[in-house]
Enzyme design. Structure first.
Site, PDB file in Angstrom:
ATOM      1  N   ARG A   1      11.925   3.704   0.073  1.00 50.00           N
ATOM      2  CA  ARG A   1      12.226   2.116   1.444  1.00 50.00           C
ATOM      3  C   ARG A   1      13.491   1.755   1.131  1.00 50.00           C
ATOM      4  O   ARG A   1      13.560   1.275   0.235  1.00 50.00           O
ATOM      5  CB  ARG A   1      10.616   1.573   1.401  1.00 50.00           C
ATOM      6  CG  ARG A   1      10.447   0.484   2.226  1.00 50.00           C
ATOM      7  CD  ARG A   1       9.356   0.059   1.642  1.00 50.00           C
ATOM      8  NE  ARG A   1       8.420   0.625   2.986  1.00 50.00           N
ATOM      9  CZ  ARG A   1       7.136   0.549   2.967  1.00 50.00           C
ATOM     10  NH1 ARG A   1       7.050  -0.772   2.666  1.00 50.00           N
ATOM     11  NH2 ARG A   1       6.505   1.193   4.004  1.00 50.00           N
TER      12      ARG A   1
ATOM     13  N   LYS B   1      24.780  -4.064  -7.452  1.00 47.29           N
ATOM     14  CA  LYS B   1      26.579  -4.256  -7.662  1.00 47.29           C
ATOM     15  C   LYS B   1      27.696  -3.193  -6.484  1.00 47.29           C
ATOM     16  O   LYS B   1      28.720  -3.113  -6.956  1.00 47.29           O
ATOM     17  CB  LYS B   1      26.936  -3.597  -9.078  1.00 47.29           C
ATOM     18  CG  LYS B   1      25.880  -4.374 -10.373  1.00 47.29           C
ATOM     19  CD  LYS B   1      26.404  -3.523 -11.602  1.00 47.29           C
ATOM     20  CE  LYS B   1      24.839  -4.028 -12.463  1.00 47.29           C
ATOM     21  NZ  LYS B   1      24.860  -3.098 -13.622  1.00 47.29           N
TER      22      LYS B   1
ATOM     23  N   ARG C   1       0.948  -1.096  -0.331  1.00 49.16           N
ATOM     24  CA  ARG C   1       0.013   0.277  -0.186  1.00 49.16           C
ATOM     25  C   ARG C   1       0.854   0.946   0.075  1.00 49.16           C
ATOM     26  O   ARG C   1       0.318   2.155  -0.988  1.00 49.16           O
ATOM     27  CB  ARG C   1      -0.748   0.326   1.154  1.00 49.16           C
ATOM     28  CG  ARG C   1      -0.492   0.225   3.005  1.00 49.16           C
ATOM     29  CD  ARG C   1      -0.997  -0.995   3.307  1.00 49.16           C
ATOM     30  NE  ARG C   1      -0.936  -2.139   2.968  1.00 49.16           N
ATOM     31  CZ  ARG C   1      -1.548  -3.745   2.676  1.00 49.16           C
ATOM     32  NH1 ARG C   1      -2.534  -3.353   3.084  1.00 49.16           N
ATOM     33  NH2 ARG C   1      -0.388  -4.327   3.023  1.00 49.16           N
ATOM     34  N   THR C   2       1.808   1.616   0.172  1.00 42.20           N
ATOM     35  CA  THR C   2       2.564   2.366   1.061  1.00 42.20           C
ATOM     36  C   THR C   2       2.580   2.973  -0.490  1.00 42.20           C
ATOM     37  O   THR C   2       3.388   4.244  -1.127  1.00 42.20           O
ATOM     38  CB  THR C   2       3.897   2.333   1.687  1.00 42.20           C
ATOM     39  OG1 THR C   2       3.675   2.254   3.148  1.00 42.20           O
ATOM     40  CG2 THR C   2       4.774   3.418   1.941  1.00 42.20           C
TER      41      THR C   2
ATOM     42  N   HIS D   1       8.163   5.989   9.966  1.00 45.56           N
ATOM     43  CA  HIS D   1       7.224   5.483   8.595  1.00 45.56           C
ATOM     44  C   HIS D   1       6.456   7.242   8.898  1.00 45.56           C
ATOM     45  O   HIS D   1       5.180   6.762   9.041  1.00 45.56           O
ATOM     46  CB  HIS D   1       6.614   4.275   8.711  1.00 45.56           C
ATOM     47  CG  HIS D   1       5.788   4.249   7.795  1.00 45.56           C
ATOM     48  ND1 HIS D   1       6.126   5.059   6.503  1.00 45.56           N
ATOM     49  CD2 HIS D   1       5.705   2.424   7.210  1.00 45.56           C
ATOM     50  CE1 HIS D   1       5.046   3.850   5.140  1.00 45.56           C
ATOM     51  NE2 HIS D   1       4.861   2.819   5.945  1.00 45.56           N
TER      52      HIS D   1
HETATM   53  C1  NCD Z   1       4.022  -0.680   7.175  1.00 46.06           C
HETATM   54  C2  NCD Z   1       5.673  -0.446   7.688  1.00 46.06           C
HETATM   55  O1  NCD Z   1       5.303  -0.892   6.391  1.00 46.06           O
HETATM   56  O2  NCD Z   1       6.247  -0.573   8.491  1.00 46.06           O
HETATM   57  N1  NCD Z   1       3.295  -0.733   6.223  1.00 46.06           N
HETATM   58  C3  NCD Z   1       2.707  -0.211   5.898  1.00 46.06           C
HETATM   59  O3  NCD Z   1       3.925   0.461   5.526  1.00 46.06           O
HETATM   60  N2  NCD Z   1       1.545   0.406   5.524  1.00 46.06           N
HETATM   61  C4  NCD Z   1       3.527  -2.336   8.458  1.00 46.06           C
HETATM   62  C5  NCD Z   1       3.810  -3.681   8.350  1.00 46.06           C
HETATM   63  O4  NCD Z   1       4.789  -3.687   7.566  1.00 46.06           O
HETATM   64  O5  NCD Z   1       3.514  -4.360   9.660  1.00 46.06           O
END
Ligand code: NCD
Length: 338
Positions: free
Chosen positions: A107, A86, A57-58, A135
């Site tokens: 990320r 690499k 989703r992110t 986050h």
């Molecule tokens: C979370 C994350 O990636 O920190 N997910 C998200 O971004 N909605 C939570 C998780 O992975 O448990």
């Protein structure tokens, strides 16, 4: 803060007025996110969406948010297909990708990696999660959801009671959300986790020093009493050096219909950043709550698009130009948003 051209790395960058500004712009994005109108305000702009850790989703909601403002998205979703395998440094990757993009979302599994990347980037960078650290966009969408949910129950963020449940040690969403709630008044945090997976002591100390009440417990049933919101999290098994250790904790704290009815106030909002671990041995948020009106998890994911559109609009300084290019949607669509 001045959002224009800014990196968004940590919730510690925000004052309360900044959060209000994001939420106000997010409200204005509703007709676009809900497919009533189309905007082309970011026509020609490119988002570099760099995900060096799993994400659904992110990644997709940042991409959609950019598309909904008329921009294009370029994705790198796998370390294996990127030159990082690499031996390329974050510095070089940032110098290169920032020549191809107008804004970057990143990320990465290492704490501090996105901040390091941002230092070398020639365009703004948004932290899509740096290991167990932070986050920030998730915290904003969580708080935006809390605000809306509580508002419809004649409650406000100030003075709210929230229980956070699960892996509070490794969960970056709860780290960022609690540090964002820091900005509000008189919050009562009930932190429910196994002793070994408690919220980092620095965060607890900061919250207490700001006058908030923090209770830490491993007794879920009593911890669930008297909350406006219960925020569940998954055991972050990818953060354990010994994967078998995660098995000890998985499934220890679960919310289902029976536990909810027995312990929670009838108005308690149920949240989870997702993904929920629906495997038999985990199941921290049971499917038997799927039809519950207080289950806000899919309102959270919908709100994520609004908040991420707002971040792009503010960073690229088009928040007051979104409506100028607006036109009605040209395809058949039925309302599917609450
Ligand atoms: C979370 C994350 O990636 O920190 N997910 C998200 O971004 N909605 C939570 C998780 O992975 O448990």
């Amino acid at each position: 803060m001045d959002f224009r051209g800014a990196h968004i790395i940590s919730v510690k960058q925000f004052e309360r007025a900044d959060v209000d500004q994001v939420f106000q712009v997010a409200d204005n994005m509703e007709p676009y996110a809900h497919r009533e109108k189309v905007s082309k305000v970011l026509d020609g702009a490119i988002l570099g969406n760099m995900f060096f850790e799993p994400s659904t989703r992110t990644r997709v909601s940042f991409g959609c948010a950019f598309n909904l403002l008329g921009g294009d998205v370029r994705e790198t979703t796998d370390v294996k297909t990127s030159s990082i395998t690499k031996g390329e440094s974050l510095y070089d990757t940032a110098r290169v990708i920032s020549g191809y993009s107008d804004v970057i979302v990143m990320r990465h599994p290492q704490v501090g990696s996105v901040a390091e990347f941002a230092k070398a980037s020639r365009v703004p960078v948004i932290n899509g999660g740096d290991g167990p650290n932070e986050h920030p966009s998730q915290a904003l969408l969580d708080l935006y959801t809390i605000k809306k949910e509580l508002h419809s129950r004649q409650r406000a963020i100030d003075g709210m009671h929230i229980a956070m449940v699960g892996d509070l040690k490794h969960g970056r969403t709860v780290h960022s959300l609690s540090q964002l709630l820091f900005l509000y008044k008189d919050i009562k945090f009930t932190l429910i986790s196994p002793e070994e997976l408690r919220m980092p002591t620095e965060i607890v100390a900061e919250l207490k020093a700001a006058g908030h009440v923090v209770i830490e417990t491993d007794d879920m049933e009593t911890g669930l009493h008297d909350n406006d919101t219960v925020y569940l999290t998954r055991i972050q098994e990818e953060r354990f050096t010994n994967k078998l250790e995660a098995d000890i904790y998985r499934g220890r704290f679960r919310l289902n219909q029976a536990i909810y009815t027995r312990n929670c106030q009838p108005n308690t909002v149920i949240m989870h950043p997702l993904p929920r671990d629906s495997r038999e041995d985990a199941n921290e948020l049971d499917n038997d709550l799927n039809q519950h009106p207080n289950l806000a998890i899919f309102r959270q994911t919908d709100n994520g698009v609004l908040v991420r559109m707002a971040l792009f609009a503010l960073i690229l300084d088009v928040a007051d130009k979104v409506d100028l290019s607006a036109k009605p949607v040209g395809w058949y669509t039925e309302s599917r948003f609450e």
